[in-house]
Design an enzyme around this catalytic site. Structure first.
Site, PDB file in Angstrom:
ATOM      1  CG  ASN A  14     -10.085 -37.643  22.819  1.00  0.00           C
ATOM      2  OD1 ASN A  14      -9.482 -38.473  22.957  1.00  0.00           O
ATOM      3  ND2 ASN A  14     -11.499 -37.491  22.793  1.00  0.00           N
ATOM      4  CD1 TRP A  15      -3.591 -36.708  21.242  1.00  0.00           C
ATOM      5  CD2 TRP A  15      -2.143 -38.328  22.085  1.00  0.00           C
ATOM      6  NE1 TRP A  15      -2.337 -36.121  21.695  1.00  0.00           N
ATOM      7  CE2 TRP A  15      -1.434 -37.010  22.048  1.00  0.00           C
ATOM      8  CE3 TRP A  15      -1.210 -39.493  22.244  1.00  0.00           C
ATOM      9  CZ2 TRP A  15       0.030 -36.704  22.364  1.00  0.00           C
ATOM     10  CZ3 TRP A  15       0.184 -39.107  22.394  1.00  0.00           C
ATOM     11  CH2 TRP A  15       0.667 -37.815  22.797  1.00  0.00           C
ATOM     12  CE  LYS A  16     -11.609 -37.470  18.973  1.00  0.00           C
ATOM     13  NZ  LYS A  16     -12.840 -37.281  18.080  1.00  0.00           N
ATOM     14  CD  GLU A 103     -15.199 -40.055  18.827  1.00  0.00           C
ATOM     15  OE1 GLU A 103     -14.246 -40.401  19.534  1.00  0.00           O
ATOM     16  OE2 GLU A 103     -15.150 -38.917  18.255  1.00  0.00           O
ATOM     17  CB  SER A 218     -14.104 -28.459  14.755  1.00  0.00           C
ATOM     18  OG  SER A 218     -14.654 -29.982  14.032  1.00  0.00           O
ATOM     19  N   GLY A 239      -9.463 -32.677  19.643  1.00  0.00           N
ATOM     20  CA  GLY A 239      -9.437 -34.063  19.071  1.00  0.00           C
ATOM     21  C   GLY A 239      -8.350 -33.869  17.901  1.00  0.00           C
ATOM     22  N   GLY A 240      -8.755 -33.848  16.684  1.00  0.00           N
ATOM     23  CA  GLY A 240      -7.855 -33.913  15.601  1.00  0.00           C
ATOM     24  C   GLY A 240      -6.503 -32.790  15.369  1.00  0.00           C
TER      25      GLY A 240
HETATM   26  C1  PEP Z   1     -13.164 -34.720  20.789  1.00  0.00           C
HETATM   27  O1  PEP Z   1     -13.269 -35.747  20.373  1.00  0.00           O
HETATM   28  O2  PEP Z   1     -13.046 -34.571  22.094  1.00  0.00           O
HETATM   29  C2  PEP Z   1     -13.102 -33.680  19.774  1.00  0.00           C
HETATM   30  C3  PEP Z   1     -13.262 -32.100  20.338  1.00  0.00           C
HETATM   31  O3  PEP Z   1     -12.654 -33.581  18.449  1.00  0.00           O
HETATM   32  P1  PEP Z   1     -12.164 -32.655  17.550  1.00  0.00           P
HETATM   33  O4  PEP Z   1     -11.461 -31.371  18.081  1.00  0.00           O
HETATM   34  O5  PEP Z   1     -11.349 -33.534  16.262  1.00  0.00           O
HETATM   35  O6  PEP Z   1     -13.598 -32.227  16.913  1.00  0.00           O
END
Ligand code: PEP
Length: 262
Positions: A14-16, A103, A218, A239-240
């Site tokens: 998920n590159w957001k 989000e 995370s 995500g990140g």
């Molecule tokens: C996400 O937003 O779907 C996510 C899992 O983010 P992160 O890995 O940055 O916590």
């Protein structure tokens, strides 16, 4: 039961709201050679922001890595400024769509009912939804993990048939773990994943054993292996760490190692 036959792991990025189209294409190009072998064992999906879909689709041409969007509306067309329909995504070679991300729920007021409409429309169009559910820290502290997560699951999947649910991946993403660096322990995550699996069995029978339940929050190269080693964790929504080719590739490799376990 083992996951090996029925549940091939799925790792989705998920590159957001990150990366311009050319930056997304560059990241996809950097990633592909690092995970080419893994795609024989694990389904990998990249979800760029809408403007980057076409550029990333060009890089993913051979189809070994899938493409997804980060949301879709329930109508095919009409006066819905800012929204995108499932059919529009299909024309951009998407096979997947993230729905109900926390989000979207927290910052843009999306409700379970709306997420259900989006899910049904995505399925009807032939997209595979990644349905996100998860509790906030307040809800966890108040002992409301089960009621929150299963409530979101029930309402999100309301009206689906067992056949339709097979096309859905559920992502359990505790809100307190998203982008915070704080990960659920493998045991904490597995206990919720097992509840989700049981609830899917109640609603959809045997199909539940083939539904992928992803963990998100995370996930990093250092913790991915232990998380993916849990019985009911069938991959991750990342995500990140998905914005760095090396890290995302290491997470995909961790899923492959689990897929290869007898
Ligand atoms: C996400 O937003 O779907 C996510 C899992 O983010 P992160 O890995 O940055 O916590």
């Amino acid at each position: 039961m083992t996951r090996s036959i029925q549940r091939r792991p799925l790792v989705a990025a998920n590159w957001k709201m990150n990366l311009l189209p050319r930056e997304g294409a560059a990241l996809a190009r950097e990633l592909l050679p690092r995970i080419r072998e893994e795609t024989g064992f694990v389904d990998v999906v990249l979800c760029p922001p809408y403007p980057g879909l076409a550029a990333v689709a060009d890089v993913l041409e051979d189809g070994a890595v899938g493409l997804g969007a980060q949301n879709s509306h329930w109508e095919e067309s009409g006066a819905y400024t800012g929204e995108v329909s499932p059919r529009m995504l299909l024309t951009l070679a998407c096979q997947w769509v993230i729905l109900g991300h926390s989000e979207r729920r927290q910052l843009f007021g999306e409700t379970d009912e709306g997420v259900n409409q989006r899910t049904r429309a995505a399925l009807a169009a032939g997209l595979n939804p990644i349905l996100c559910i998860g509790e906030t820290l307040d809800q966890r502290d108040a002992g409301q993990v089960e009621s929150t997560v299963l409530g979101q699951l029930d309402r999100g999947l309301d009206g689906l048939t067992a056949e339709e649910v097979l096309a859905v991946a559920v992502a359990y993403e505790p809100v307190w773990a998203i982008g915070t660096g704080r990960t659920a322990t493998p045991e904490e995550a597995e206990s919720v994943h097992a509840l989700i699996r049981d609830r899917l069995r109640e609603g959809f029978g045997e199909a539940a054993d083939a539904v992928r339940i992803l963990y998100g929050g995370s996930v990093k190269p250092e913790n991915a292996g232990e998380l993916f080693g849990q019985t009911d964790i069938d991959g991750g929504l990342i995500g990140g760490a998905s914005l760095r080719a090396e890290d995302f590739a290491a997470i995909v490799r961790a899923a492959t190692r689990e897929a290869e376990q007898p």
